[in-house]
Write a protein that holds these residues in place. Structure first.
Motif: not given
Length: 945
Positions: A386-395, A398-401, A421-433
């Motif tokens: 599910e994490l892979y789909n959220i970060l790499e597939v879906q757009f 507003l609801s990623i977090c 967890v720490k490097p994933l936070h950076q990846v999630i923030l990058t994807r969000l922006f």
């Protein structure tokens, strides 16, 4: 320096000194024997016990330097003759050192326990004051005083042994074993500093292998066994560095392993490579290099999945989850690659990629793509899928977090996945922006604009950042990867001309279809032209490939031949060196043995002379000083001894004669005095014997009477049970007879059964022997028949070959005869033509007798030079037999014109015929006639007619 003594004597002397507590003196005596040059001639059987006692004393006294010197000397003495004795001594040295450390630990523990007087007491004032001053506990002080010296000695022992055994192919196995023991020492006692020094020492030894490759017994890393041993040691080093968390040393160990693997012609075992990649994942994780950490996990997962077919589903899920999560944790925006660090970073990336066996540096998209190609999503945990789909597939900016928060909570609870967890936070923030930059125009500050990953402009005055809205902004590839909802305004402005051209092209295509047809025809013509030239290009490519393959084969063949020749030369050189070494050692042994025998003989002679001189010196009447002892030899001393013995013998004879005379007089006087006393003594003895006899008879009678009375009493008592005794005896005899009969019957039955069994066994063996003899006789008959058949076939083939050879010889003879006939006919024709020409020259038409045919000795068509000369002479003879023409007028005389008209044409005068030489007589090829064959005889008859 003391003279060299026998090893047995020195060892005995050392044992005596040890028995009285003189360990240092015993060690010094053994050390003098070992380092002496004369010890090279001592047999190893005598020197080995000395070395064992020597290392035992060195360990007990902690004399590391003396032990190192003695071991070096012993290795130089015995490495050419016996490797086993070196291994025995060194293993003994290491074993004793380890035992001393264990004893010291046990002693320290006992001291600590003995120091606890009251187990319920907490702290004493003395202990509090001492701990305040020193900062150490009792256990630490005890270990430092008792255990640490032995730990230092054991560490020095390991270093000494490794230094002694380095770069020696014959001692390589013991070298690697000692290295492994040293690694275990560092791990057991958590000695990180010593572990680094040990790695540097082994690395230095490995570098010196190529430097000292010309030395005898040097290690050759081209041999698979040696290379595999070094690889095993480096893997042990890598495991130890990872266990001690020495990550820098672990990385250097990885580089050492990679260098050794590049030298090896075959890959290491799969489990070793799996360990290699697993340690790389830890190293890259500690260094926060998430990109190569993910690449290492990818290699590890691929290797385990390919090689280990028995992996469990749980383990496969764990590895797949770690491989995917490590790839997802790779930062999308890297903040480390500044302008001046690009070249250094590129070189570092290439270096790290080489350690993983990659041709180029990996990237995040490539690793994710490779993971998906292996169908890794099927094996990972559901939350990671599910994490892979959220970060790499879906757009869903507003609801990623909200979607990722429960997944991150689960990851934080897992001790194995919490590090991501720490490097994933950076990846999630990058994807969000990245996703927000496609929806909104203004947002709070972030760092992603440093590399141009996002379309953002930072405004420090208002402490905000503005997403790029300039319609004419330069394309900087703001969104590199991830889902895209819509194109930006600037992107639409930049591509408006391209979209206009595409629309116009579509309009023209719809208005003028012939343009499309023309393009299709041109495209078809181009394809046809390409197909026509493709075969020729394919043929040329195949030819080039064949040439290249042939060159490669030639080069490989030449290299293989060169390596084989070098190996052969090396083997011959080594063999020659070994032979020369054997000869030299044999000669040295012979000389040493001769010197030893000569020295022993001289020592024995000198000892015998000294003993003889001492014996003479101790005797009365012989005076010898020290100078006489040094100058006199054995013969002179023997002569002196004989002279002294003769002198003593004469003196003894004189004294014996005098003593004999004195004894005769004394004996005569004693007999005269004792003669009257003998009769009195005889009477005294008679009286004493009579008294003793009477007492003995009386005692015997009393004893016999008492014995008789006792036996009568026993008879009276025993007569009462006589009937019972007889009845019991009869019953026992009957019972024993019955048992005896039963046992005899059972024995008879057993004997009959055994006899029957043995008869049956004998018959079976006899039947087997007869069957074996029949079978062997049958096989022998078959072999003889087969041999006879083969001999008959061989004889038949031999006869067929002989018949075929005779047939071929006959055919060859027939062919040769035909060729000879054809050659004879040709020569006849040539002779006739020559005769006609000669006749035309002489003006006569007389027939010419053809020459007799003599077959050529060579048997071919072409006549020999003798045959050609005979033909010429025959033609000349035919020309002489023709009628001579009218005599011609002299050349210079006048002739009337009328006679000139009838004058034949002027010819040059023919040369005078040479005297005919008889042709050499030859034996005809066919027949016994000396006149040639029937064809020659018929031709001669016709010529005569």
């Amino acid at each position: 320096m003391a003279p060299f003594a026998k090893p047995e004597s020195v060892l005995r002397r050392a044992d005596e000194l040890i028995a009285v507590g003189q360990h240092a003196a015993a060690l010094e005596a053994l050390h003098d024997v070992i380092i002496s040059k004369r010890s090279r001639s001592v047999p190893l059987v005598s020197l080995e016990p000395i070395m064992l006692k020597f290392v035992e004393l060195c360990v007990s006294l902690r004399k590391g330097k003396i032990a190192k010197e003695g071991l070096h000397q012993y290795k130089n003495i015995s490495q050419n003759t016996s490797i086993a004795t070196i291994e025995l001594v060194i293993r003994k040295f290491i074993q004793l050192s380890e035992e001393k450390v264990q004893e010291a630990q046990a002693k320290a523990d006992q001291i600590t326990l003995d120091g606890l007087d009251d187990l319920e007491a907490t702290e004493t004032p003395e202990s509090i004051l001492l701990s305040t001053v020193s900062g150490e506990q009792n256990k630490d002080r005890t270990d430092r005083a008792v255990v640490t010296p032995w730990l230092k000695f054991l560490w020095e022992a390991y270093r000494t042994v490794l230094d002694i055994l380095r770069n020696n192919a014959r001692l390589e196995a013991l070298y690697q074993t000692t290295a492994h023991q040293a690694f275990q020492f560092c791990l057991k006692y958590t000695r990180k500093t010593e572990f680094r020094r040990l790695c540097d020492l082994l690395r230095n030894h490995l570098q010196n292998i190529a430097k000292y490759a010309h030395q005898p017994h040097s290690i050759n890393l081209n041999e698979p066994e040696s290379l595999q041993r070094h690889l095993d040691t480096r893997f042990q080093q890598l495991n130890g560095a990872a266990e001690l968390e020495l990550w820098q040393e672990a990385f250097r160990s990885v580089e050492d392993i990679h260098n050794l693997m590049t030298m090896s012609k075959k890959m290491p075992k799969p489990f070793m490579m799996a360990n290699y990649y697993e340690k790389l994942t830890k190293i890259f994780m500690v260094s926060d290099n998430y990109l190569f950490h993910a690449a290492a996990w990818n290699k590890y997962y691929t290797l385990v999945k390919t090689q280990n077919k028995s992996v469990t589903d749980e383990e496969q899920t764990r590895m797949a989850s770690l491989a995917l999560l490590s790839a997802l944790a790779i930062p999308v925006v890297s903040s480390k690659d500044t302008g001046y660090e690009v070249d250094e970073s590129k070189n570092k990336s290439h270096r790290l990629a080489a350690l993983l066996g990659l041709n180029r540096s990996p990237n995040r998209a490539g690793l994710l793509k490779e993971a998906l190609s292996k169908n890794i999503l099927k094996h990972v945990r559901p939350e990671l899928r599910e994490l892979y789909n959220i970060l790499e597939v879906q757009f869903h900016p507003l609801s990623i977090c909200k979607k990722i928060e429960p997944i991150m909570t689960k990851l934080a609870e897992d001790p194995e996945l919490v590090k991501y967890v720490k490097p994933l936070h950076q990846v999630i923030l990058t994807r969000l922006f990245q996703q927000l930059s496609q929806v909104y125009t203004t947002k709070f500050i972030m760092q992603g604009c440093k590399k141009g990953e996002l379309s953002i402009r930072i405004d420090h005055a208002t402490q905000s950042l503005t997403f790029e809205t300039d319609l004419f902004a330069v394309d900087n590839k703001t969104v590199t990867d991830g889902p895209v909802l819509q194109s930006l305004t600037a992107d639409l402005m930049r591509t408006q001309l391209t979209r206009l051209a595409t629309c116009l092209n579509t309009t023209v295509t719809m208005i003028s279809p012939e343009i499309v047809e023309a393009k299709k025809e041109a495209k078809k013509a181009a394809f046809m032209k390409a197909l026509v030239g493709m075969k020729e290009e394919h043929k040329l490519a195949l030819e080039r490939k064949a040439i290249i393959e042939r060159k490669k084969e030639l080069i490989e063949t030449m290299l293989a031949r060169k390596e084989k020749e070098e190996a052969r030369e090396k083997a011959l050189r080594i063999q020659a060196e070994q032979e020369a070494l054997k000869v030299r050692l044999a000669e040295e042994r012979r000389k040493r043995e001769e010197d030893r025998i000569r020295a022993e003989q001289e020592a024995i002679r000198k000892n015998e002379s000294l003993k003889l001189a001492e014996s003479l010196k101790n005797k009365v009447g012989v005076e010898l000083n020290d100078e006489d002892l040094d100058n006199l030899d054995k013969d002179k001393l023997v002569a002196i001894q004989i002279k002294q013995l003769e002198k003593e013998k004469s003196e003894m004879a004189t004294r014996t004669k005098a003593i004999g005379k004195r004894l005769d007089h004394v004996e005569r006087a004693m007999r005269l005095e004792e003669r009257p006393l003998l009769a009195k003594d005889y009477e005294r003895q008679q009286r004493a014997d009579r008294v003793y006899h009477e007492a003995a008879v009386k005692a015997h009678h009393e004893t016999a009477a008492a014995k008789h009375a006792h036996e009568l009493m026993l008879k009276k008592r025993m007569i009462k049970i006589l009937d019972d005794y007889r009845q019991t005896r009869q019953e026992m005899e009957e019972r024993r007879q019955e048992e005896f009969a039963q046992r005899r019957e059972a024995a008879r039955i057993r004997i009959e059964e055994e006899k029957t069994r043995r008869i049956q066994l004998y018959r079976e063996r006899k039947a087997e022997n007869e069957a074996r003899k029949i079978r062997e006789e049958k096989e022998r008959a078959e072999r003889e028949a087969e041999a006879a058949r083969r001999a008959e076939e061989e004889e038949k083939r031999r006869a067929e070959r002989a018949a075929q050879a005779a047939k071929e010889r006959a055919e060859n003879e027939e062919e040769r005869r035909k060729l000879d006939i054809m050659a004879a006919k040709q020569r006849e024709k040539d002779a006739a033509i020559e005769a006609r020409l000669s006749g035309s020259r002489t003006g006569s038409a007389a027939p010419v007798t053809p020459p007799r045919f003599v077959p050529s000795s060579s048997g071919g068509e072409k006549p020999s030079w003798r045959e050609r000369e005979a033909a010429k002479k025959a033609a000349a003879a035919a020309g002489e037999a023709a009628p001579a023409p009218a005599p011609a007028a002299p050349t210079g005389a006048y002739r009337p014109p009328g006679s000139r008209a009838t004058e034949p044409p002027r010819r040059e005068p023919a040369p005078a015929p040479q005297e005919e030489q008889p042709a050499p007589t030859r034996r005809p090829l066919f027949g016994n006639s000396t006149g040639g064959g029937w064809r020659e005889r018929e031709a001669a008859k016709k010529a005569q007619q």
